[in-house]
Write a protein that holds these residues in place. Structure first.
Motif, PDB file in Angstrom:
ATOM      1  N   GLU A 150       3.840  -7.380  -4.213  1.00  0.00           N
ATOM      2  CA  GLU A 150       3.728  -6.283  -3.673  1.00  0.00           C
ATOM      3  C   GLU A 150       4.936  -6.220  -2.802  1.00  0.00           C
ATOM      4  OE1 GLU A 150       3.721  -3.395  -3.701  1.00  0.00           O
ATOM      5  OE2 GLU A 150       1.446  -3.202  -3.675  1.00  0.00           O
ATOM      6  N   ASP A 195       5.093  -3.479   3.521  1.00  0.00           N
ATOM      7  CA  ASP A 195       5.380  -2.277   4.309  1.00  0.00           C
ATOM      8  C   ASP A 195       5.430  -2.669   5.657  1.00  0.00           C
ATOM      9  OD1 ASP A 195       4.634  -0.483   5.917  1.00  0.00           O
ATOM     10  OD2 ASP A 195       4.234   0.859   4.002  1.00  0.00           O
ATOM     11  N   LYS A 214       3.736  -0.151   8.331  1.00  0.00           N
ATOM     12  CA  LYS A 214       2.634  -0.563   8.478  1.00  0.00           C
ATOM     13  C   LYS A 214       2.502  -1.689   9.568  1.00  0.00           C
ATOM     14  CE  LYS A 214       0.985   2.586   4.871  1.00  0.00           C
ATOM     15  NZ  LYS A 214       0.151   2.816   3.944  1.00  0.00           N
ATOM     16  N   TYR A 245       6.810 -11.828   9.068  1.00  0.00           N
ATOM     17  CA  TYR A 245       5.204 -11.261   8.617  1.00  0.00           C
ATOM     18  C   TYR A 245       5.175 -12.646   8.948  1.00  0.00           C
ATOM     19  CZ  TYR A 245       7.688  -6.992   6.970  1.00  0.00           C
ATOM     20  OH  TYR A 245       8.132  -5.914   7.415  1.00  0.00           O
ATOM     21  N   PHE A 260       2.451 -12.389  13.462  1.00  0.00           N
ATOM     22  CA  PHE A 260       0.719 -12.706  13.025  1.00  0.00           C
ATOM     23  C   PHE A 260       0.180 -14.033  13.693  1.00  0.00           C
ATOM     24  CE2 PHE A 260       2.375  -9.343  10.683  1.00  0.00           C
ATOM     25  CZ  PHE A 260       1.516  -7.757  11.250  1.00  0.00           C
ATOM     26  N   HIS A 269      -5.645 -11.241  -0.929  1.00  0.00           N
ATOM     27  CA  HIS A 269      -4.342 -11.218  -2.081  1.00  0.00           C
ATOM     28  C   HIS A 269      -4.493 -10.441  -3.375  1.00  0.00           C
ATOM     29  CE1 HIS A 269      -1.929 -13.627   0.808  1.00  0.00           C
ATOM     30  NE2 HIS A 269      -1.456 -12.752   1.014  1.00  0.00           N
ATOM     31  N   VAL A 270      -6.531 -10.896  -3.969  1.00  0.00           N
ATOM     32  CA  VAL A 270      -7.101 -10.605  -4.730  1.00  0.00           C
ATOM     33  C   VAL A 270      -6.806  -9.293  -4.808  1.00  0.00           C
ATOM     34  CG1 VAL A 270      -9.218  -9.872  -5.413  1.00  0.00           C
ATOM     35  CG2 VAL A 270      -8.691 -12.222  -4.805  1.00  0.00           C
ATOM     36  N   THR A 307      -4.176  -7.294  -3.096  1.00  0.00           N
ATOM     37  CA  THR A 307      -3.543  -6.845  -3.043  1.00  0.00           C
ATOM     38  C   THR A 307      -3.471  -6.382  -4.731  1.00  0.00           C
ATOM     39  OG1 THR A 307      -2.483  -8.292  -1.566  1.00  0.00           O
ATOM     40  CG2 THR A 307      -0.686  -6.872  -3.216  1.00  0.00           C
ATOM     41  N   ILE A 308      -3.810  -7.149  -5.474  1.00  0.00           N
ATOM     42  CA  ILE A 308      -3.923  -6.656  -6.739  1.00  0.00           C
ATOM     43  C   ILE A 308      -4.703  -5.331  -7.055  1.00  0.00           C
ATOM     44  CG2 ILE A 308      -3.935  -7.211  -9.865  1.00  0.00           C
ATOM     45  CD1 ILE A 308      -1.122  -8.352  -8.099  1.00  0.00           C
ATOM     46  N   LEU A 334      -4.290 -13.771  13.448  1.00  0.00           N
ATOM     47  CA  LEU A 334      -4.400 -12.344  14.048  1.00  0.00           C
ATOM     48  C   LEU A 334      -5.122 -11.339  13.216  1.00  0.00           C
ATOM     49  CD1 LEU A 334      -1.906 -10.937  16.248  1.00  0.00           C
ATOM     50  CD2 LEU A 334      -4.067 -11.123  16.623  1.00  0.00           C
ATOM     51  N   GLN A 378      -7.994  -9.867  13.814  1.00  0.00           N
ATOM     52  CA  GLN A 378      -7.902  -8.660  13.771  1.00  0.00           C
ATOM     53  C   GLN A 378      -9.806  -7.763  12.618  1.00  0.00           C
ATOM     54  OE1 GLN A 378      -5.491  -6.141  12.482  1.00  0.00           O
ATOM     55  NE2 GLN A 378      -6.208  -3.927  13.562  1.00  0.00           N
ATOM     56  N   GLN A 438      -7.595  -4.300   6.722  1.00  0.00           N
ATOM     57  CA  GLN A 438      -6.424  -4.991   8.247  1.00  0.00           C
ATOM     58  C   GLN A 438      -5.567  -4.912   7.710  1.00  0.00           C
ATOM     59  OE1 GLN A 438      -5.705  -8.069   8.035  1.00  0.00           O
ATOM     60  NE2 GLN A 438      -4.677  -7.406  10.051  1.00  0.00           N
ATOM     61  N   TYR A 439      -4.914  -5.507   5.745  1.00  0.00           N
ATOM     62  CA  TYR A 439      -4.212  -6.082   5.156  1.00  0.00           C
ATOM     63  C   TYR A 439      -3.446  -4.473   4.970  1.00  0.00           C
ATOM     64  CZ  TYR A 439      -2.028 -10.058   3.636  1.00  0.00           C
ATOM     65  OH  TYR A 439      -0.821 -11.225   2.876  1.00  0.00           O
ATOM     66  N   GLN A 440      -3.076  -4.218   6.242  1.00  0.00           N
ATOM     67  CA  GLN A 440      -2.083  -2.824   5.546  1.00  0.00           C
ATOM     68  C   GLN A 440      -1.032  -2.945   5.416  1.00  0.00           C
ATOM     69  OE1 GLN A 440      -3.259   1.381   6.514  1.00  0.00           O
ATOM     70  NE2 GLN A 440      -5.197   0.325   7.088  1.00  0.00           N
ATOM     71  N   ARG A 441      -0.361  -4.143   5.677  1.00  0.00           N
ATOM     72  CA  ARG A 441       1.216  -3.840   5.292  1.00  0.00           C
ATOM     73  C   ARG A 441       1.282  -4.578   3.531  1.00  0.00           C
ATOM     74  NH1 ARG A 441      -0.998  -8.032   8.132  1.00  0.00           N
ATOM     75  NH2 ARG A 441      -0.154 -10.524   7.769  1.00  0.00           N
ATOM     76  N   VAL A 442       0.624  -5.028   2.836  1.00  0.00           N
ATOM     77  CA  VAL A 442       0.443  -5.093   1.555  1.00  0.00           C
ATOM     78  C   VAL A 442      -0.471  -4.288   0.887  1.00  0.00           C
ATOM     79  CG1 VAL A 442       1.969  -7.154   1.328  1.00  0.00           C
ATOM     80  CG2 VAL A 442      -0.633  -7.494   1.323  1.00  0.00           C
ATOM     81  N   GLY A 486      -4.506  -0.547  -5.034  1.00  0.00           N
ATOM     82  CA  GLY A 486      -3.778  -1.447  -5.163  1.00  0.00           C
ATOM     83  C   GLY A 486      -2.217  -1.238  -5.923  1.00  0.00           C
ATOM     84  N   ASN A 487      -2.133  -2.420  -7.200  1.00  0.00           N
ATOM     85  CA  ASN A 487      -0.600  -2.799  -7.865  1.00  0.00           C
ATOM     86  C   ASN A 487      -1.115  -2.060  -9.322  1.00  0.00           C
ATOM     87  OD1 ASN A 487       1.356  -3.747  -9.544  1.00  0.00           O
ATOM     88  ND2 ASN A 487       2.117  -5.088  -8.164  1.00  0.00           N
TER      89      ASN A 487
END
Lengths: 72, 362
Positions: A51, A54, A57, B3, B7, B193-194, B196-197, B222, B226, B245-249, B254-255
């Motif tokens: 991925e 972002d 974000k 990244y 954190f 990571h699960v 993320t997909i 962090l 959080q 919480q893991y908004q960045r991915v 999902g993918n």
């Protein structure tokens, strides 16, 4: 086993990208992800980009933590 | 931003810990179901930062730990065959089977190669047309897409000597089994990571059916703190919903491209988990359209009855019913140097995490 790491895209050649992981350069596959360009950060797992990371974000997550009032 | 360092920021960690202390009133137990989380939690000493109201326990989130002995025994049986090369992720090398391990077989001359990616295994098949290259494909939803790509590429390039022994697992059936088994938890730290997909929506049944909060978490200190904070907030208000919480991915869906590749190559099957037994549709097997690359179909093999190690309580630990320190083998007969059970052999198993990072404090 699900260990994945952030990596910066340096160069793209078809479905393969050269990325930097804190200065170490490796090749990864882009089979699982479209629309990636050099300069993007991606999450890499077992040789595949899973991925795009972002930036906005990530900033927002950190901002929320920084601005919260920890006493109440 | 890289990244990672952002954190791990000490000032923000202290702030988040203070906030958790200020808000947490109810006694709660939270389960992390990813081996990666287990490792970070112990390595960074998070349990020691939390108030006494919060207990963290580890769940069935380490593929090496939950995979059947029979899988290792089958891999070993293949490794002993002529003209076979085994390609595997390093995690499996030291896992004890009923009477041997891949490491021991390699020492005796078996052709076993450690690979970093399924595509490296595919490359070995291309370089060694004289051999059957059997790739040991374990892992959760994170790993399945890459393994599916390798199978699809092998089919496309007619690399018929590339075979896969598939023991992929799916996380949601195990998370549901933990609750149905009556393990008392008040919330899930869900695997980032699960998700993320798969997307975070796959966990929506947990608040809906069991009224349990779920927070999808990243892997830096962090991130985890959080996530704990978000779970505390839900628990204090008696709420139950899925939060990311893991908004960045991680997104709700999902993918999708990766999901489509998985669905093209694999289909769900019932699968055995250490500690939980057989769970419906909790594994992935290769679809008939790709059977040319299914090791069990192309190279049927007899594996003797498998044996689990005596005295090991790995199964109870994976359910969160017992702690590693409850095991009489822990730290005496069973250590990372000479592990008895899977939870000690895997570098993200609950026993190894505790042994490596917490022994002095406990």
């Amino acid at each position: 086993m699900c260990l994945s790491i952030p990596a910066k895209i340096l160069e793209i050649n078809n479905q393969t990208a050269r990325v930097s992981v804190r200065g170490t350069e490796i090749e990864i596959s882009l089979f699982l992800l479209d629309g990636i360009k050099p300069g993007d950060y991606v999450l890499v797992h077992a040789g595949f980009a899973l991925e795009k990371i972002d930036f906005k974000k990530a900033q927002e997550t950190l901002r929320l933590l920084d601005e919260m009032d920890e006493t109440k | 931003m890289n990244y990672l360092d952002e954190f791990r920021n000490k000032a923000l960690v202290q702030k988040t810990v203070a906030k958790i202390h200020a808000l947490s009133k109810k006694k709660i137990t939270l389960m992390e179901v990813c081996g990666g989380h287990t490792m970070v939690i112990q390595k960074t000493g998070i349990p020691g930062l939390l108030p006494e109201t919060i207990t963290l326990i580890s769940g069935p989130g380490c593929p090496v730990c939950v995979t059947d002995h029979k899988f290792i025994d089958t891999a070993i049986a293949y490794a002993r065959q002529k003209n076979v090369m085994i390609a595997t992720f390093g995690d499996l090398m030291r896992v004890p089977g009923s009477s041997s391990s891949l490491n021991a077989e390699k020492a005796q001359g078996a052709d076993i190669r450690v690979v970093y990616s399924s595509l490296d295994a595919l490359h070995l098949a291309r370089q060694h047309p004289e051999k059957k290259v059997i790739f040991l494909a374990i892992g959760f939803e994170t790993t399945a897409p890459g393994n599916a790509v390798a199978i699809r590429e092998a089919q496309r390039h007619q690399l018929d000597n590339f075979l896969v022994l598939s023991a992929h697992k799916r996380m949601p059936p195990a998370m549901s089994a933990i609750i149905r088994e009556g393990v008392r938890i008040n919330g899930y730290i869900a695997p980032g990571h699960v998700s993320t997909i798969t997307g975070a929506d796959i966990y929506r049944f947990i608040p809906e059916q069991y009224h349990l909060p779920v927070v999808v978490s990243g892997f830096e200190p962090l991130d985890i703190l959080q996530s704990i904070l978000l779970l505390v907030k839900q628990a204090e208000k008696d709420e139950a919903r899925v939060e990311i919480q893991y908004q960045r991915v991680v997104s709700p869906k999902g993918n999708v491209k990766a999901q489509n590749i998985v669905n093209e190559v694999f289909e769900p099957e019932d699968s055995w988990w250490r500690g939980l037994g057989i769970l419906p549709e909790s594994g992935l097997k290769i679809k008939p359209a790709y059977k040319t690359h299914d090791a069990l179909i192309q190279l049927p093999i007899n594996v003797p009855e498998t044996k689990e190690p005596r005295g090991c309580i790995c199964g109870e630990i994976l359910k969160g019913l017992k702690k590693p320190s409850d095991c009489r083998l822990f730290g005496t007969l069973c250590t990372p140097v000479s592990p008895v059970g899977a939870c000690m052999v895997s570098n993200e198993g609950a026993c190894q995490a505790l042994f490596r990072y917490r022994m002095r404090g406990d």
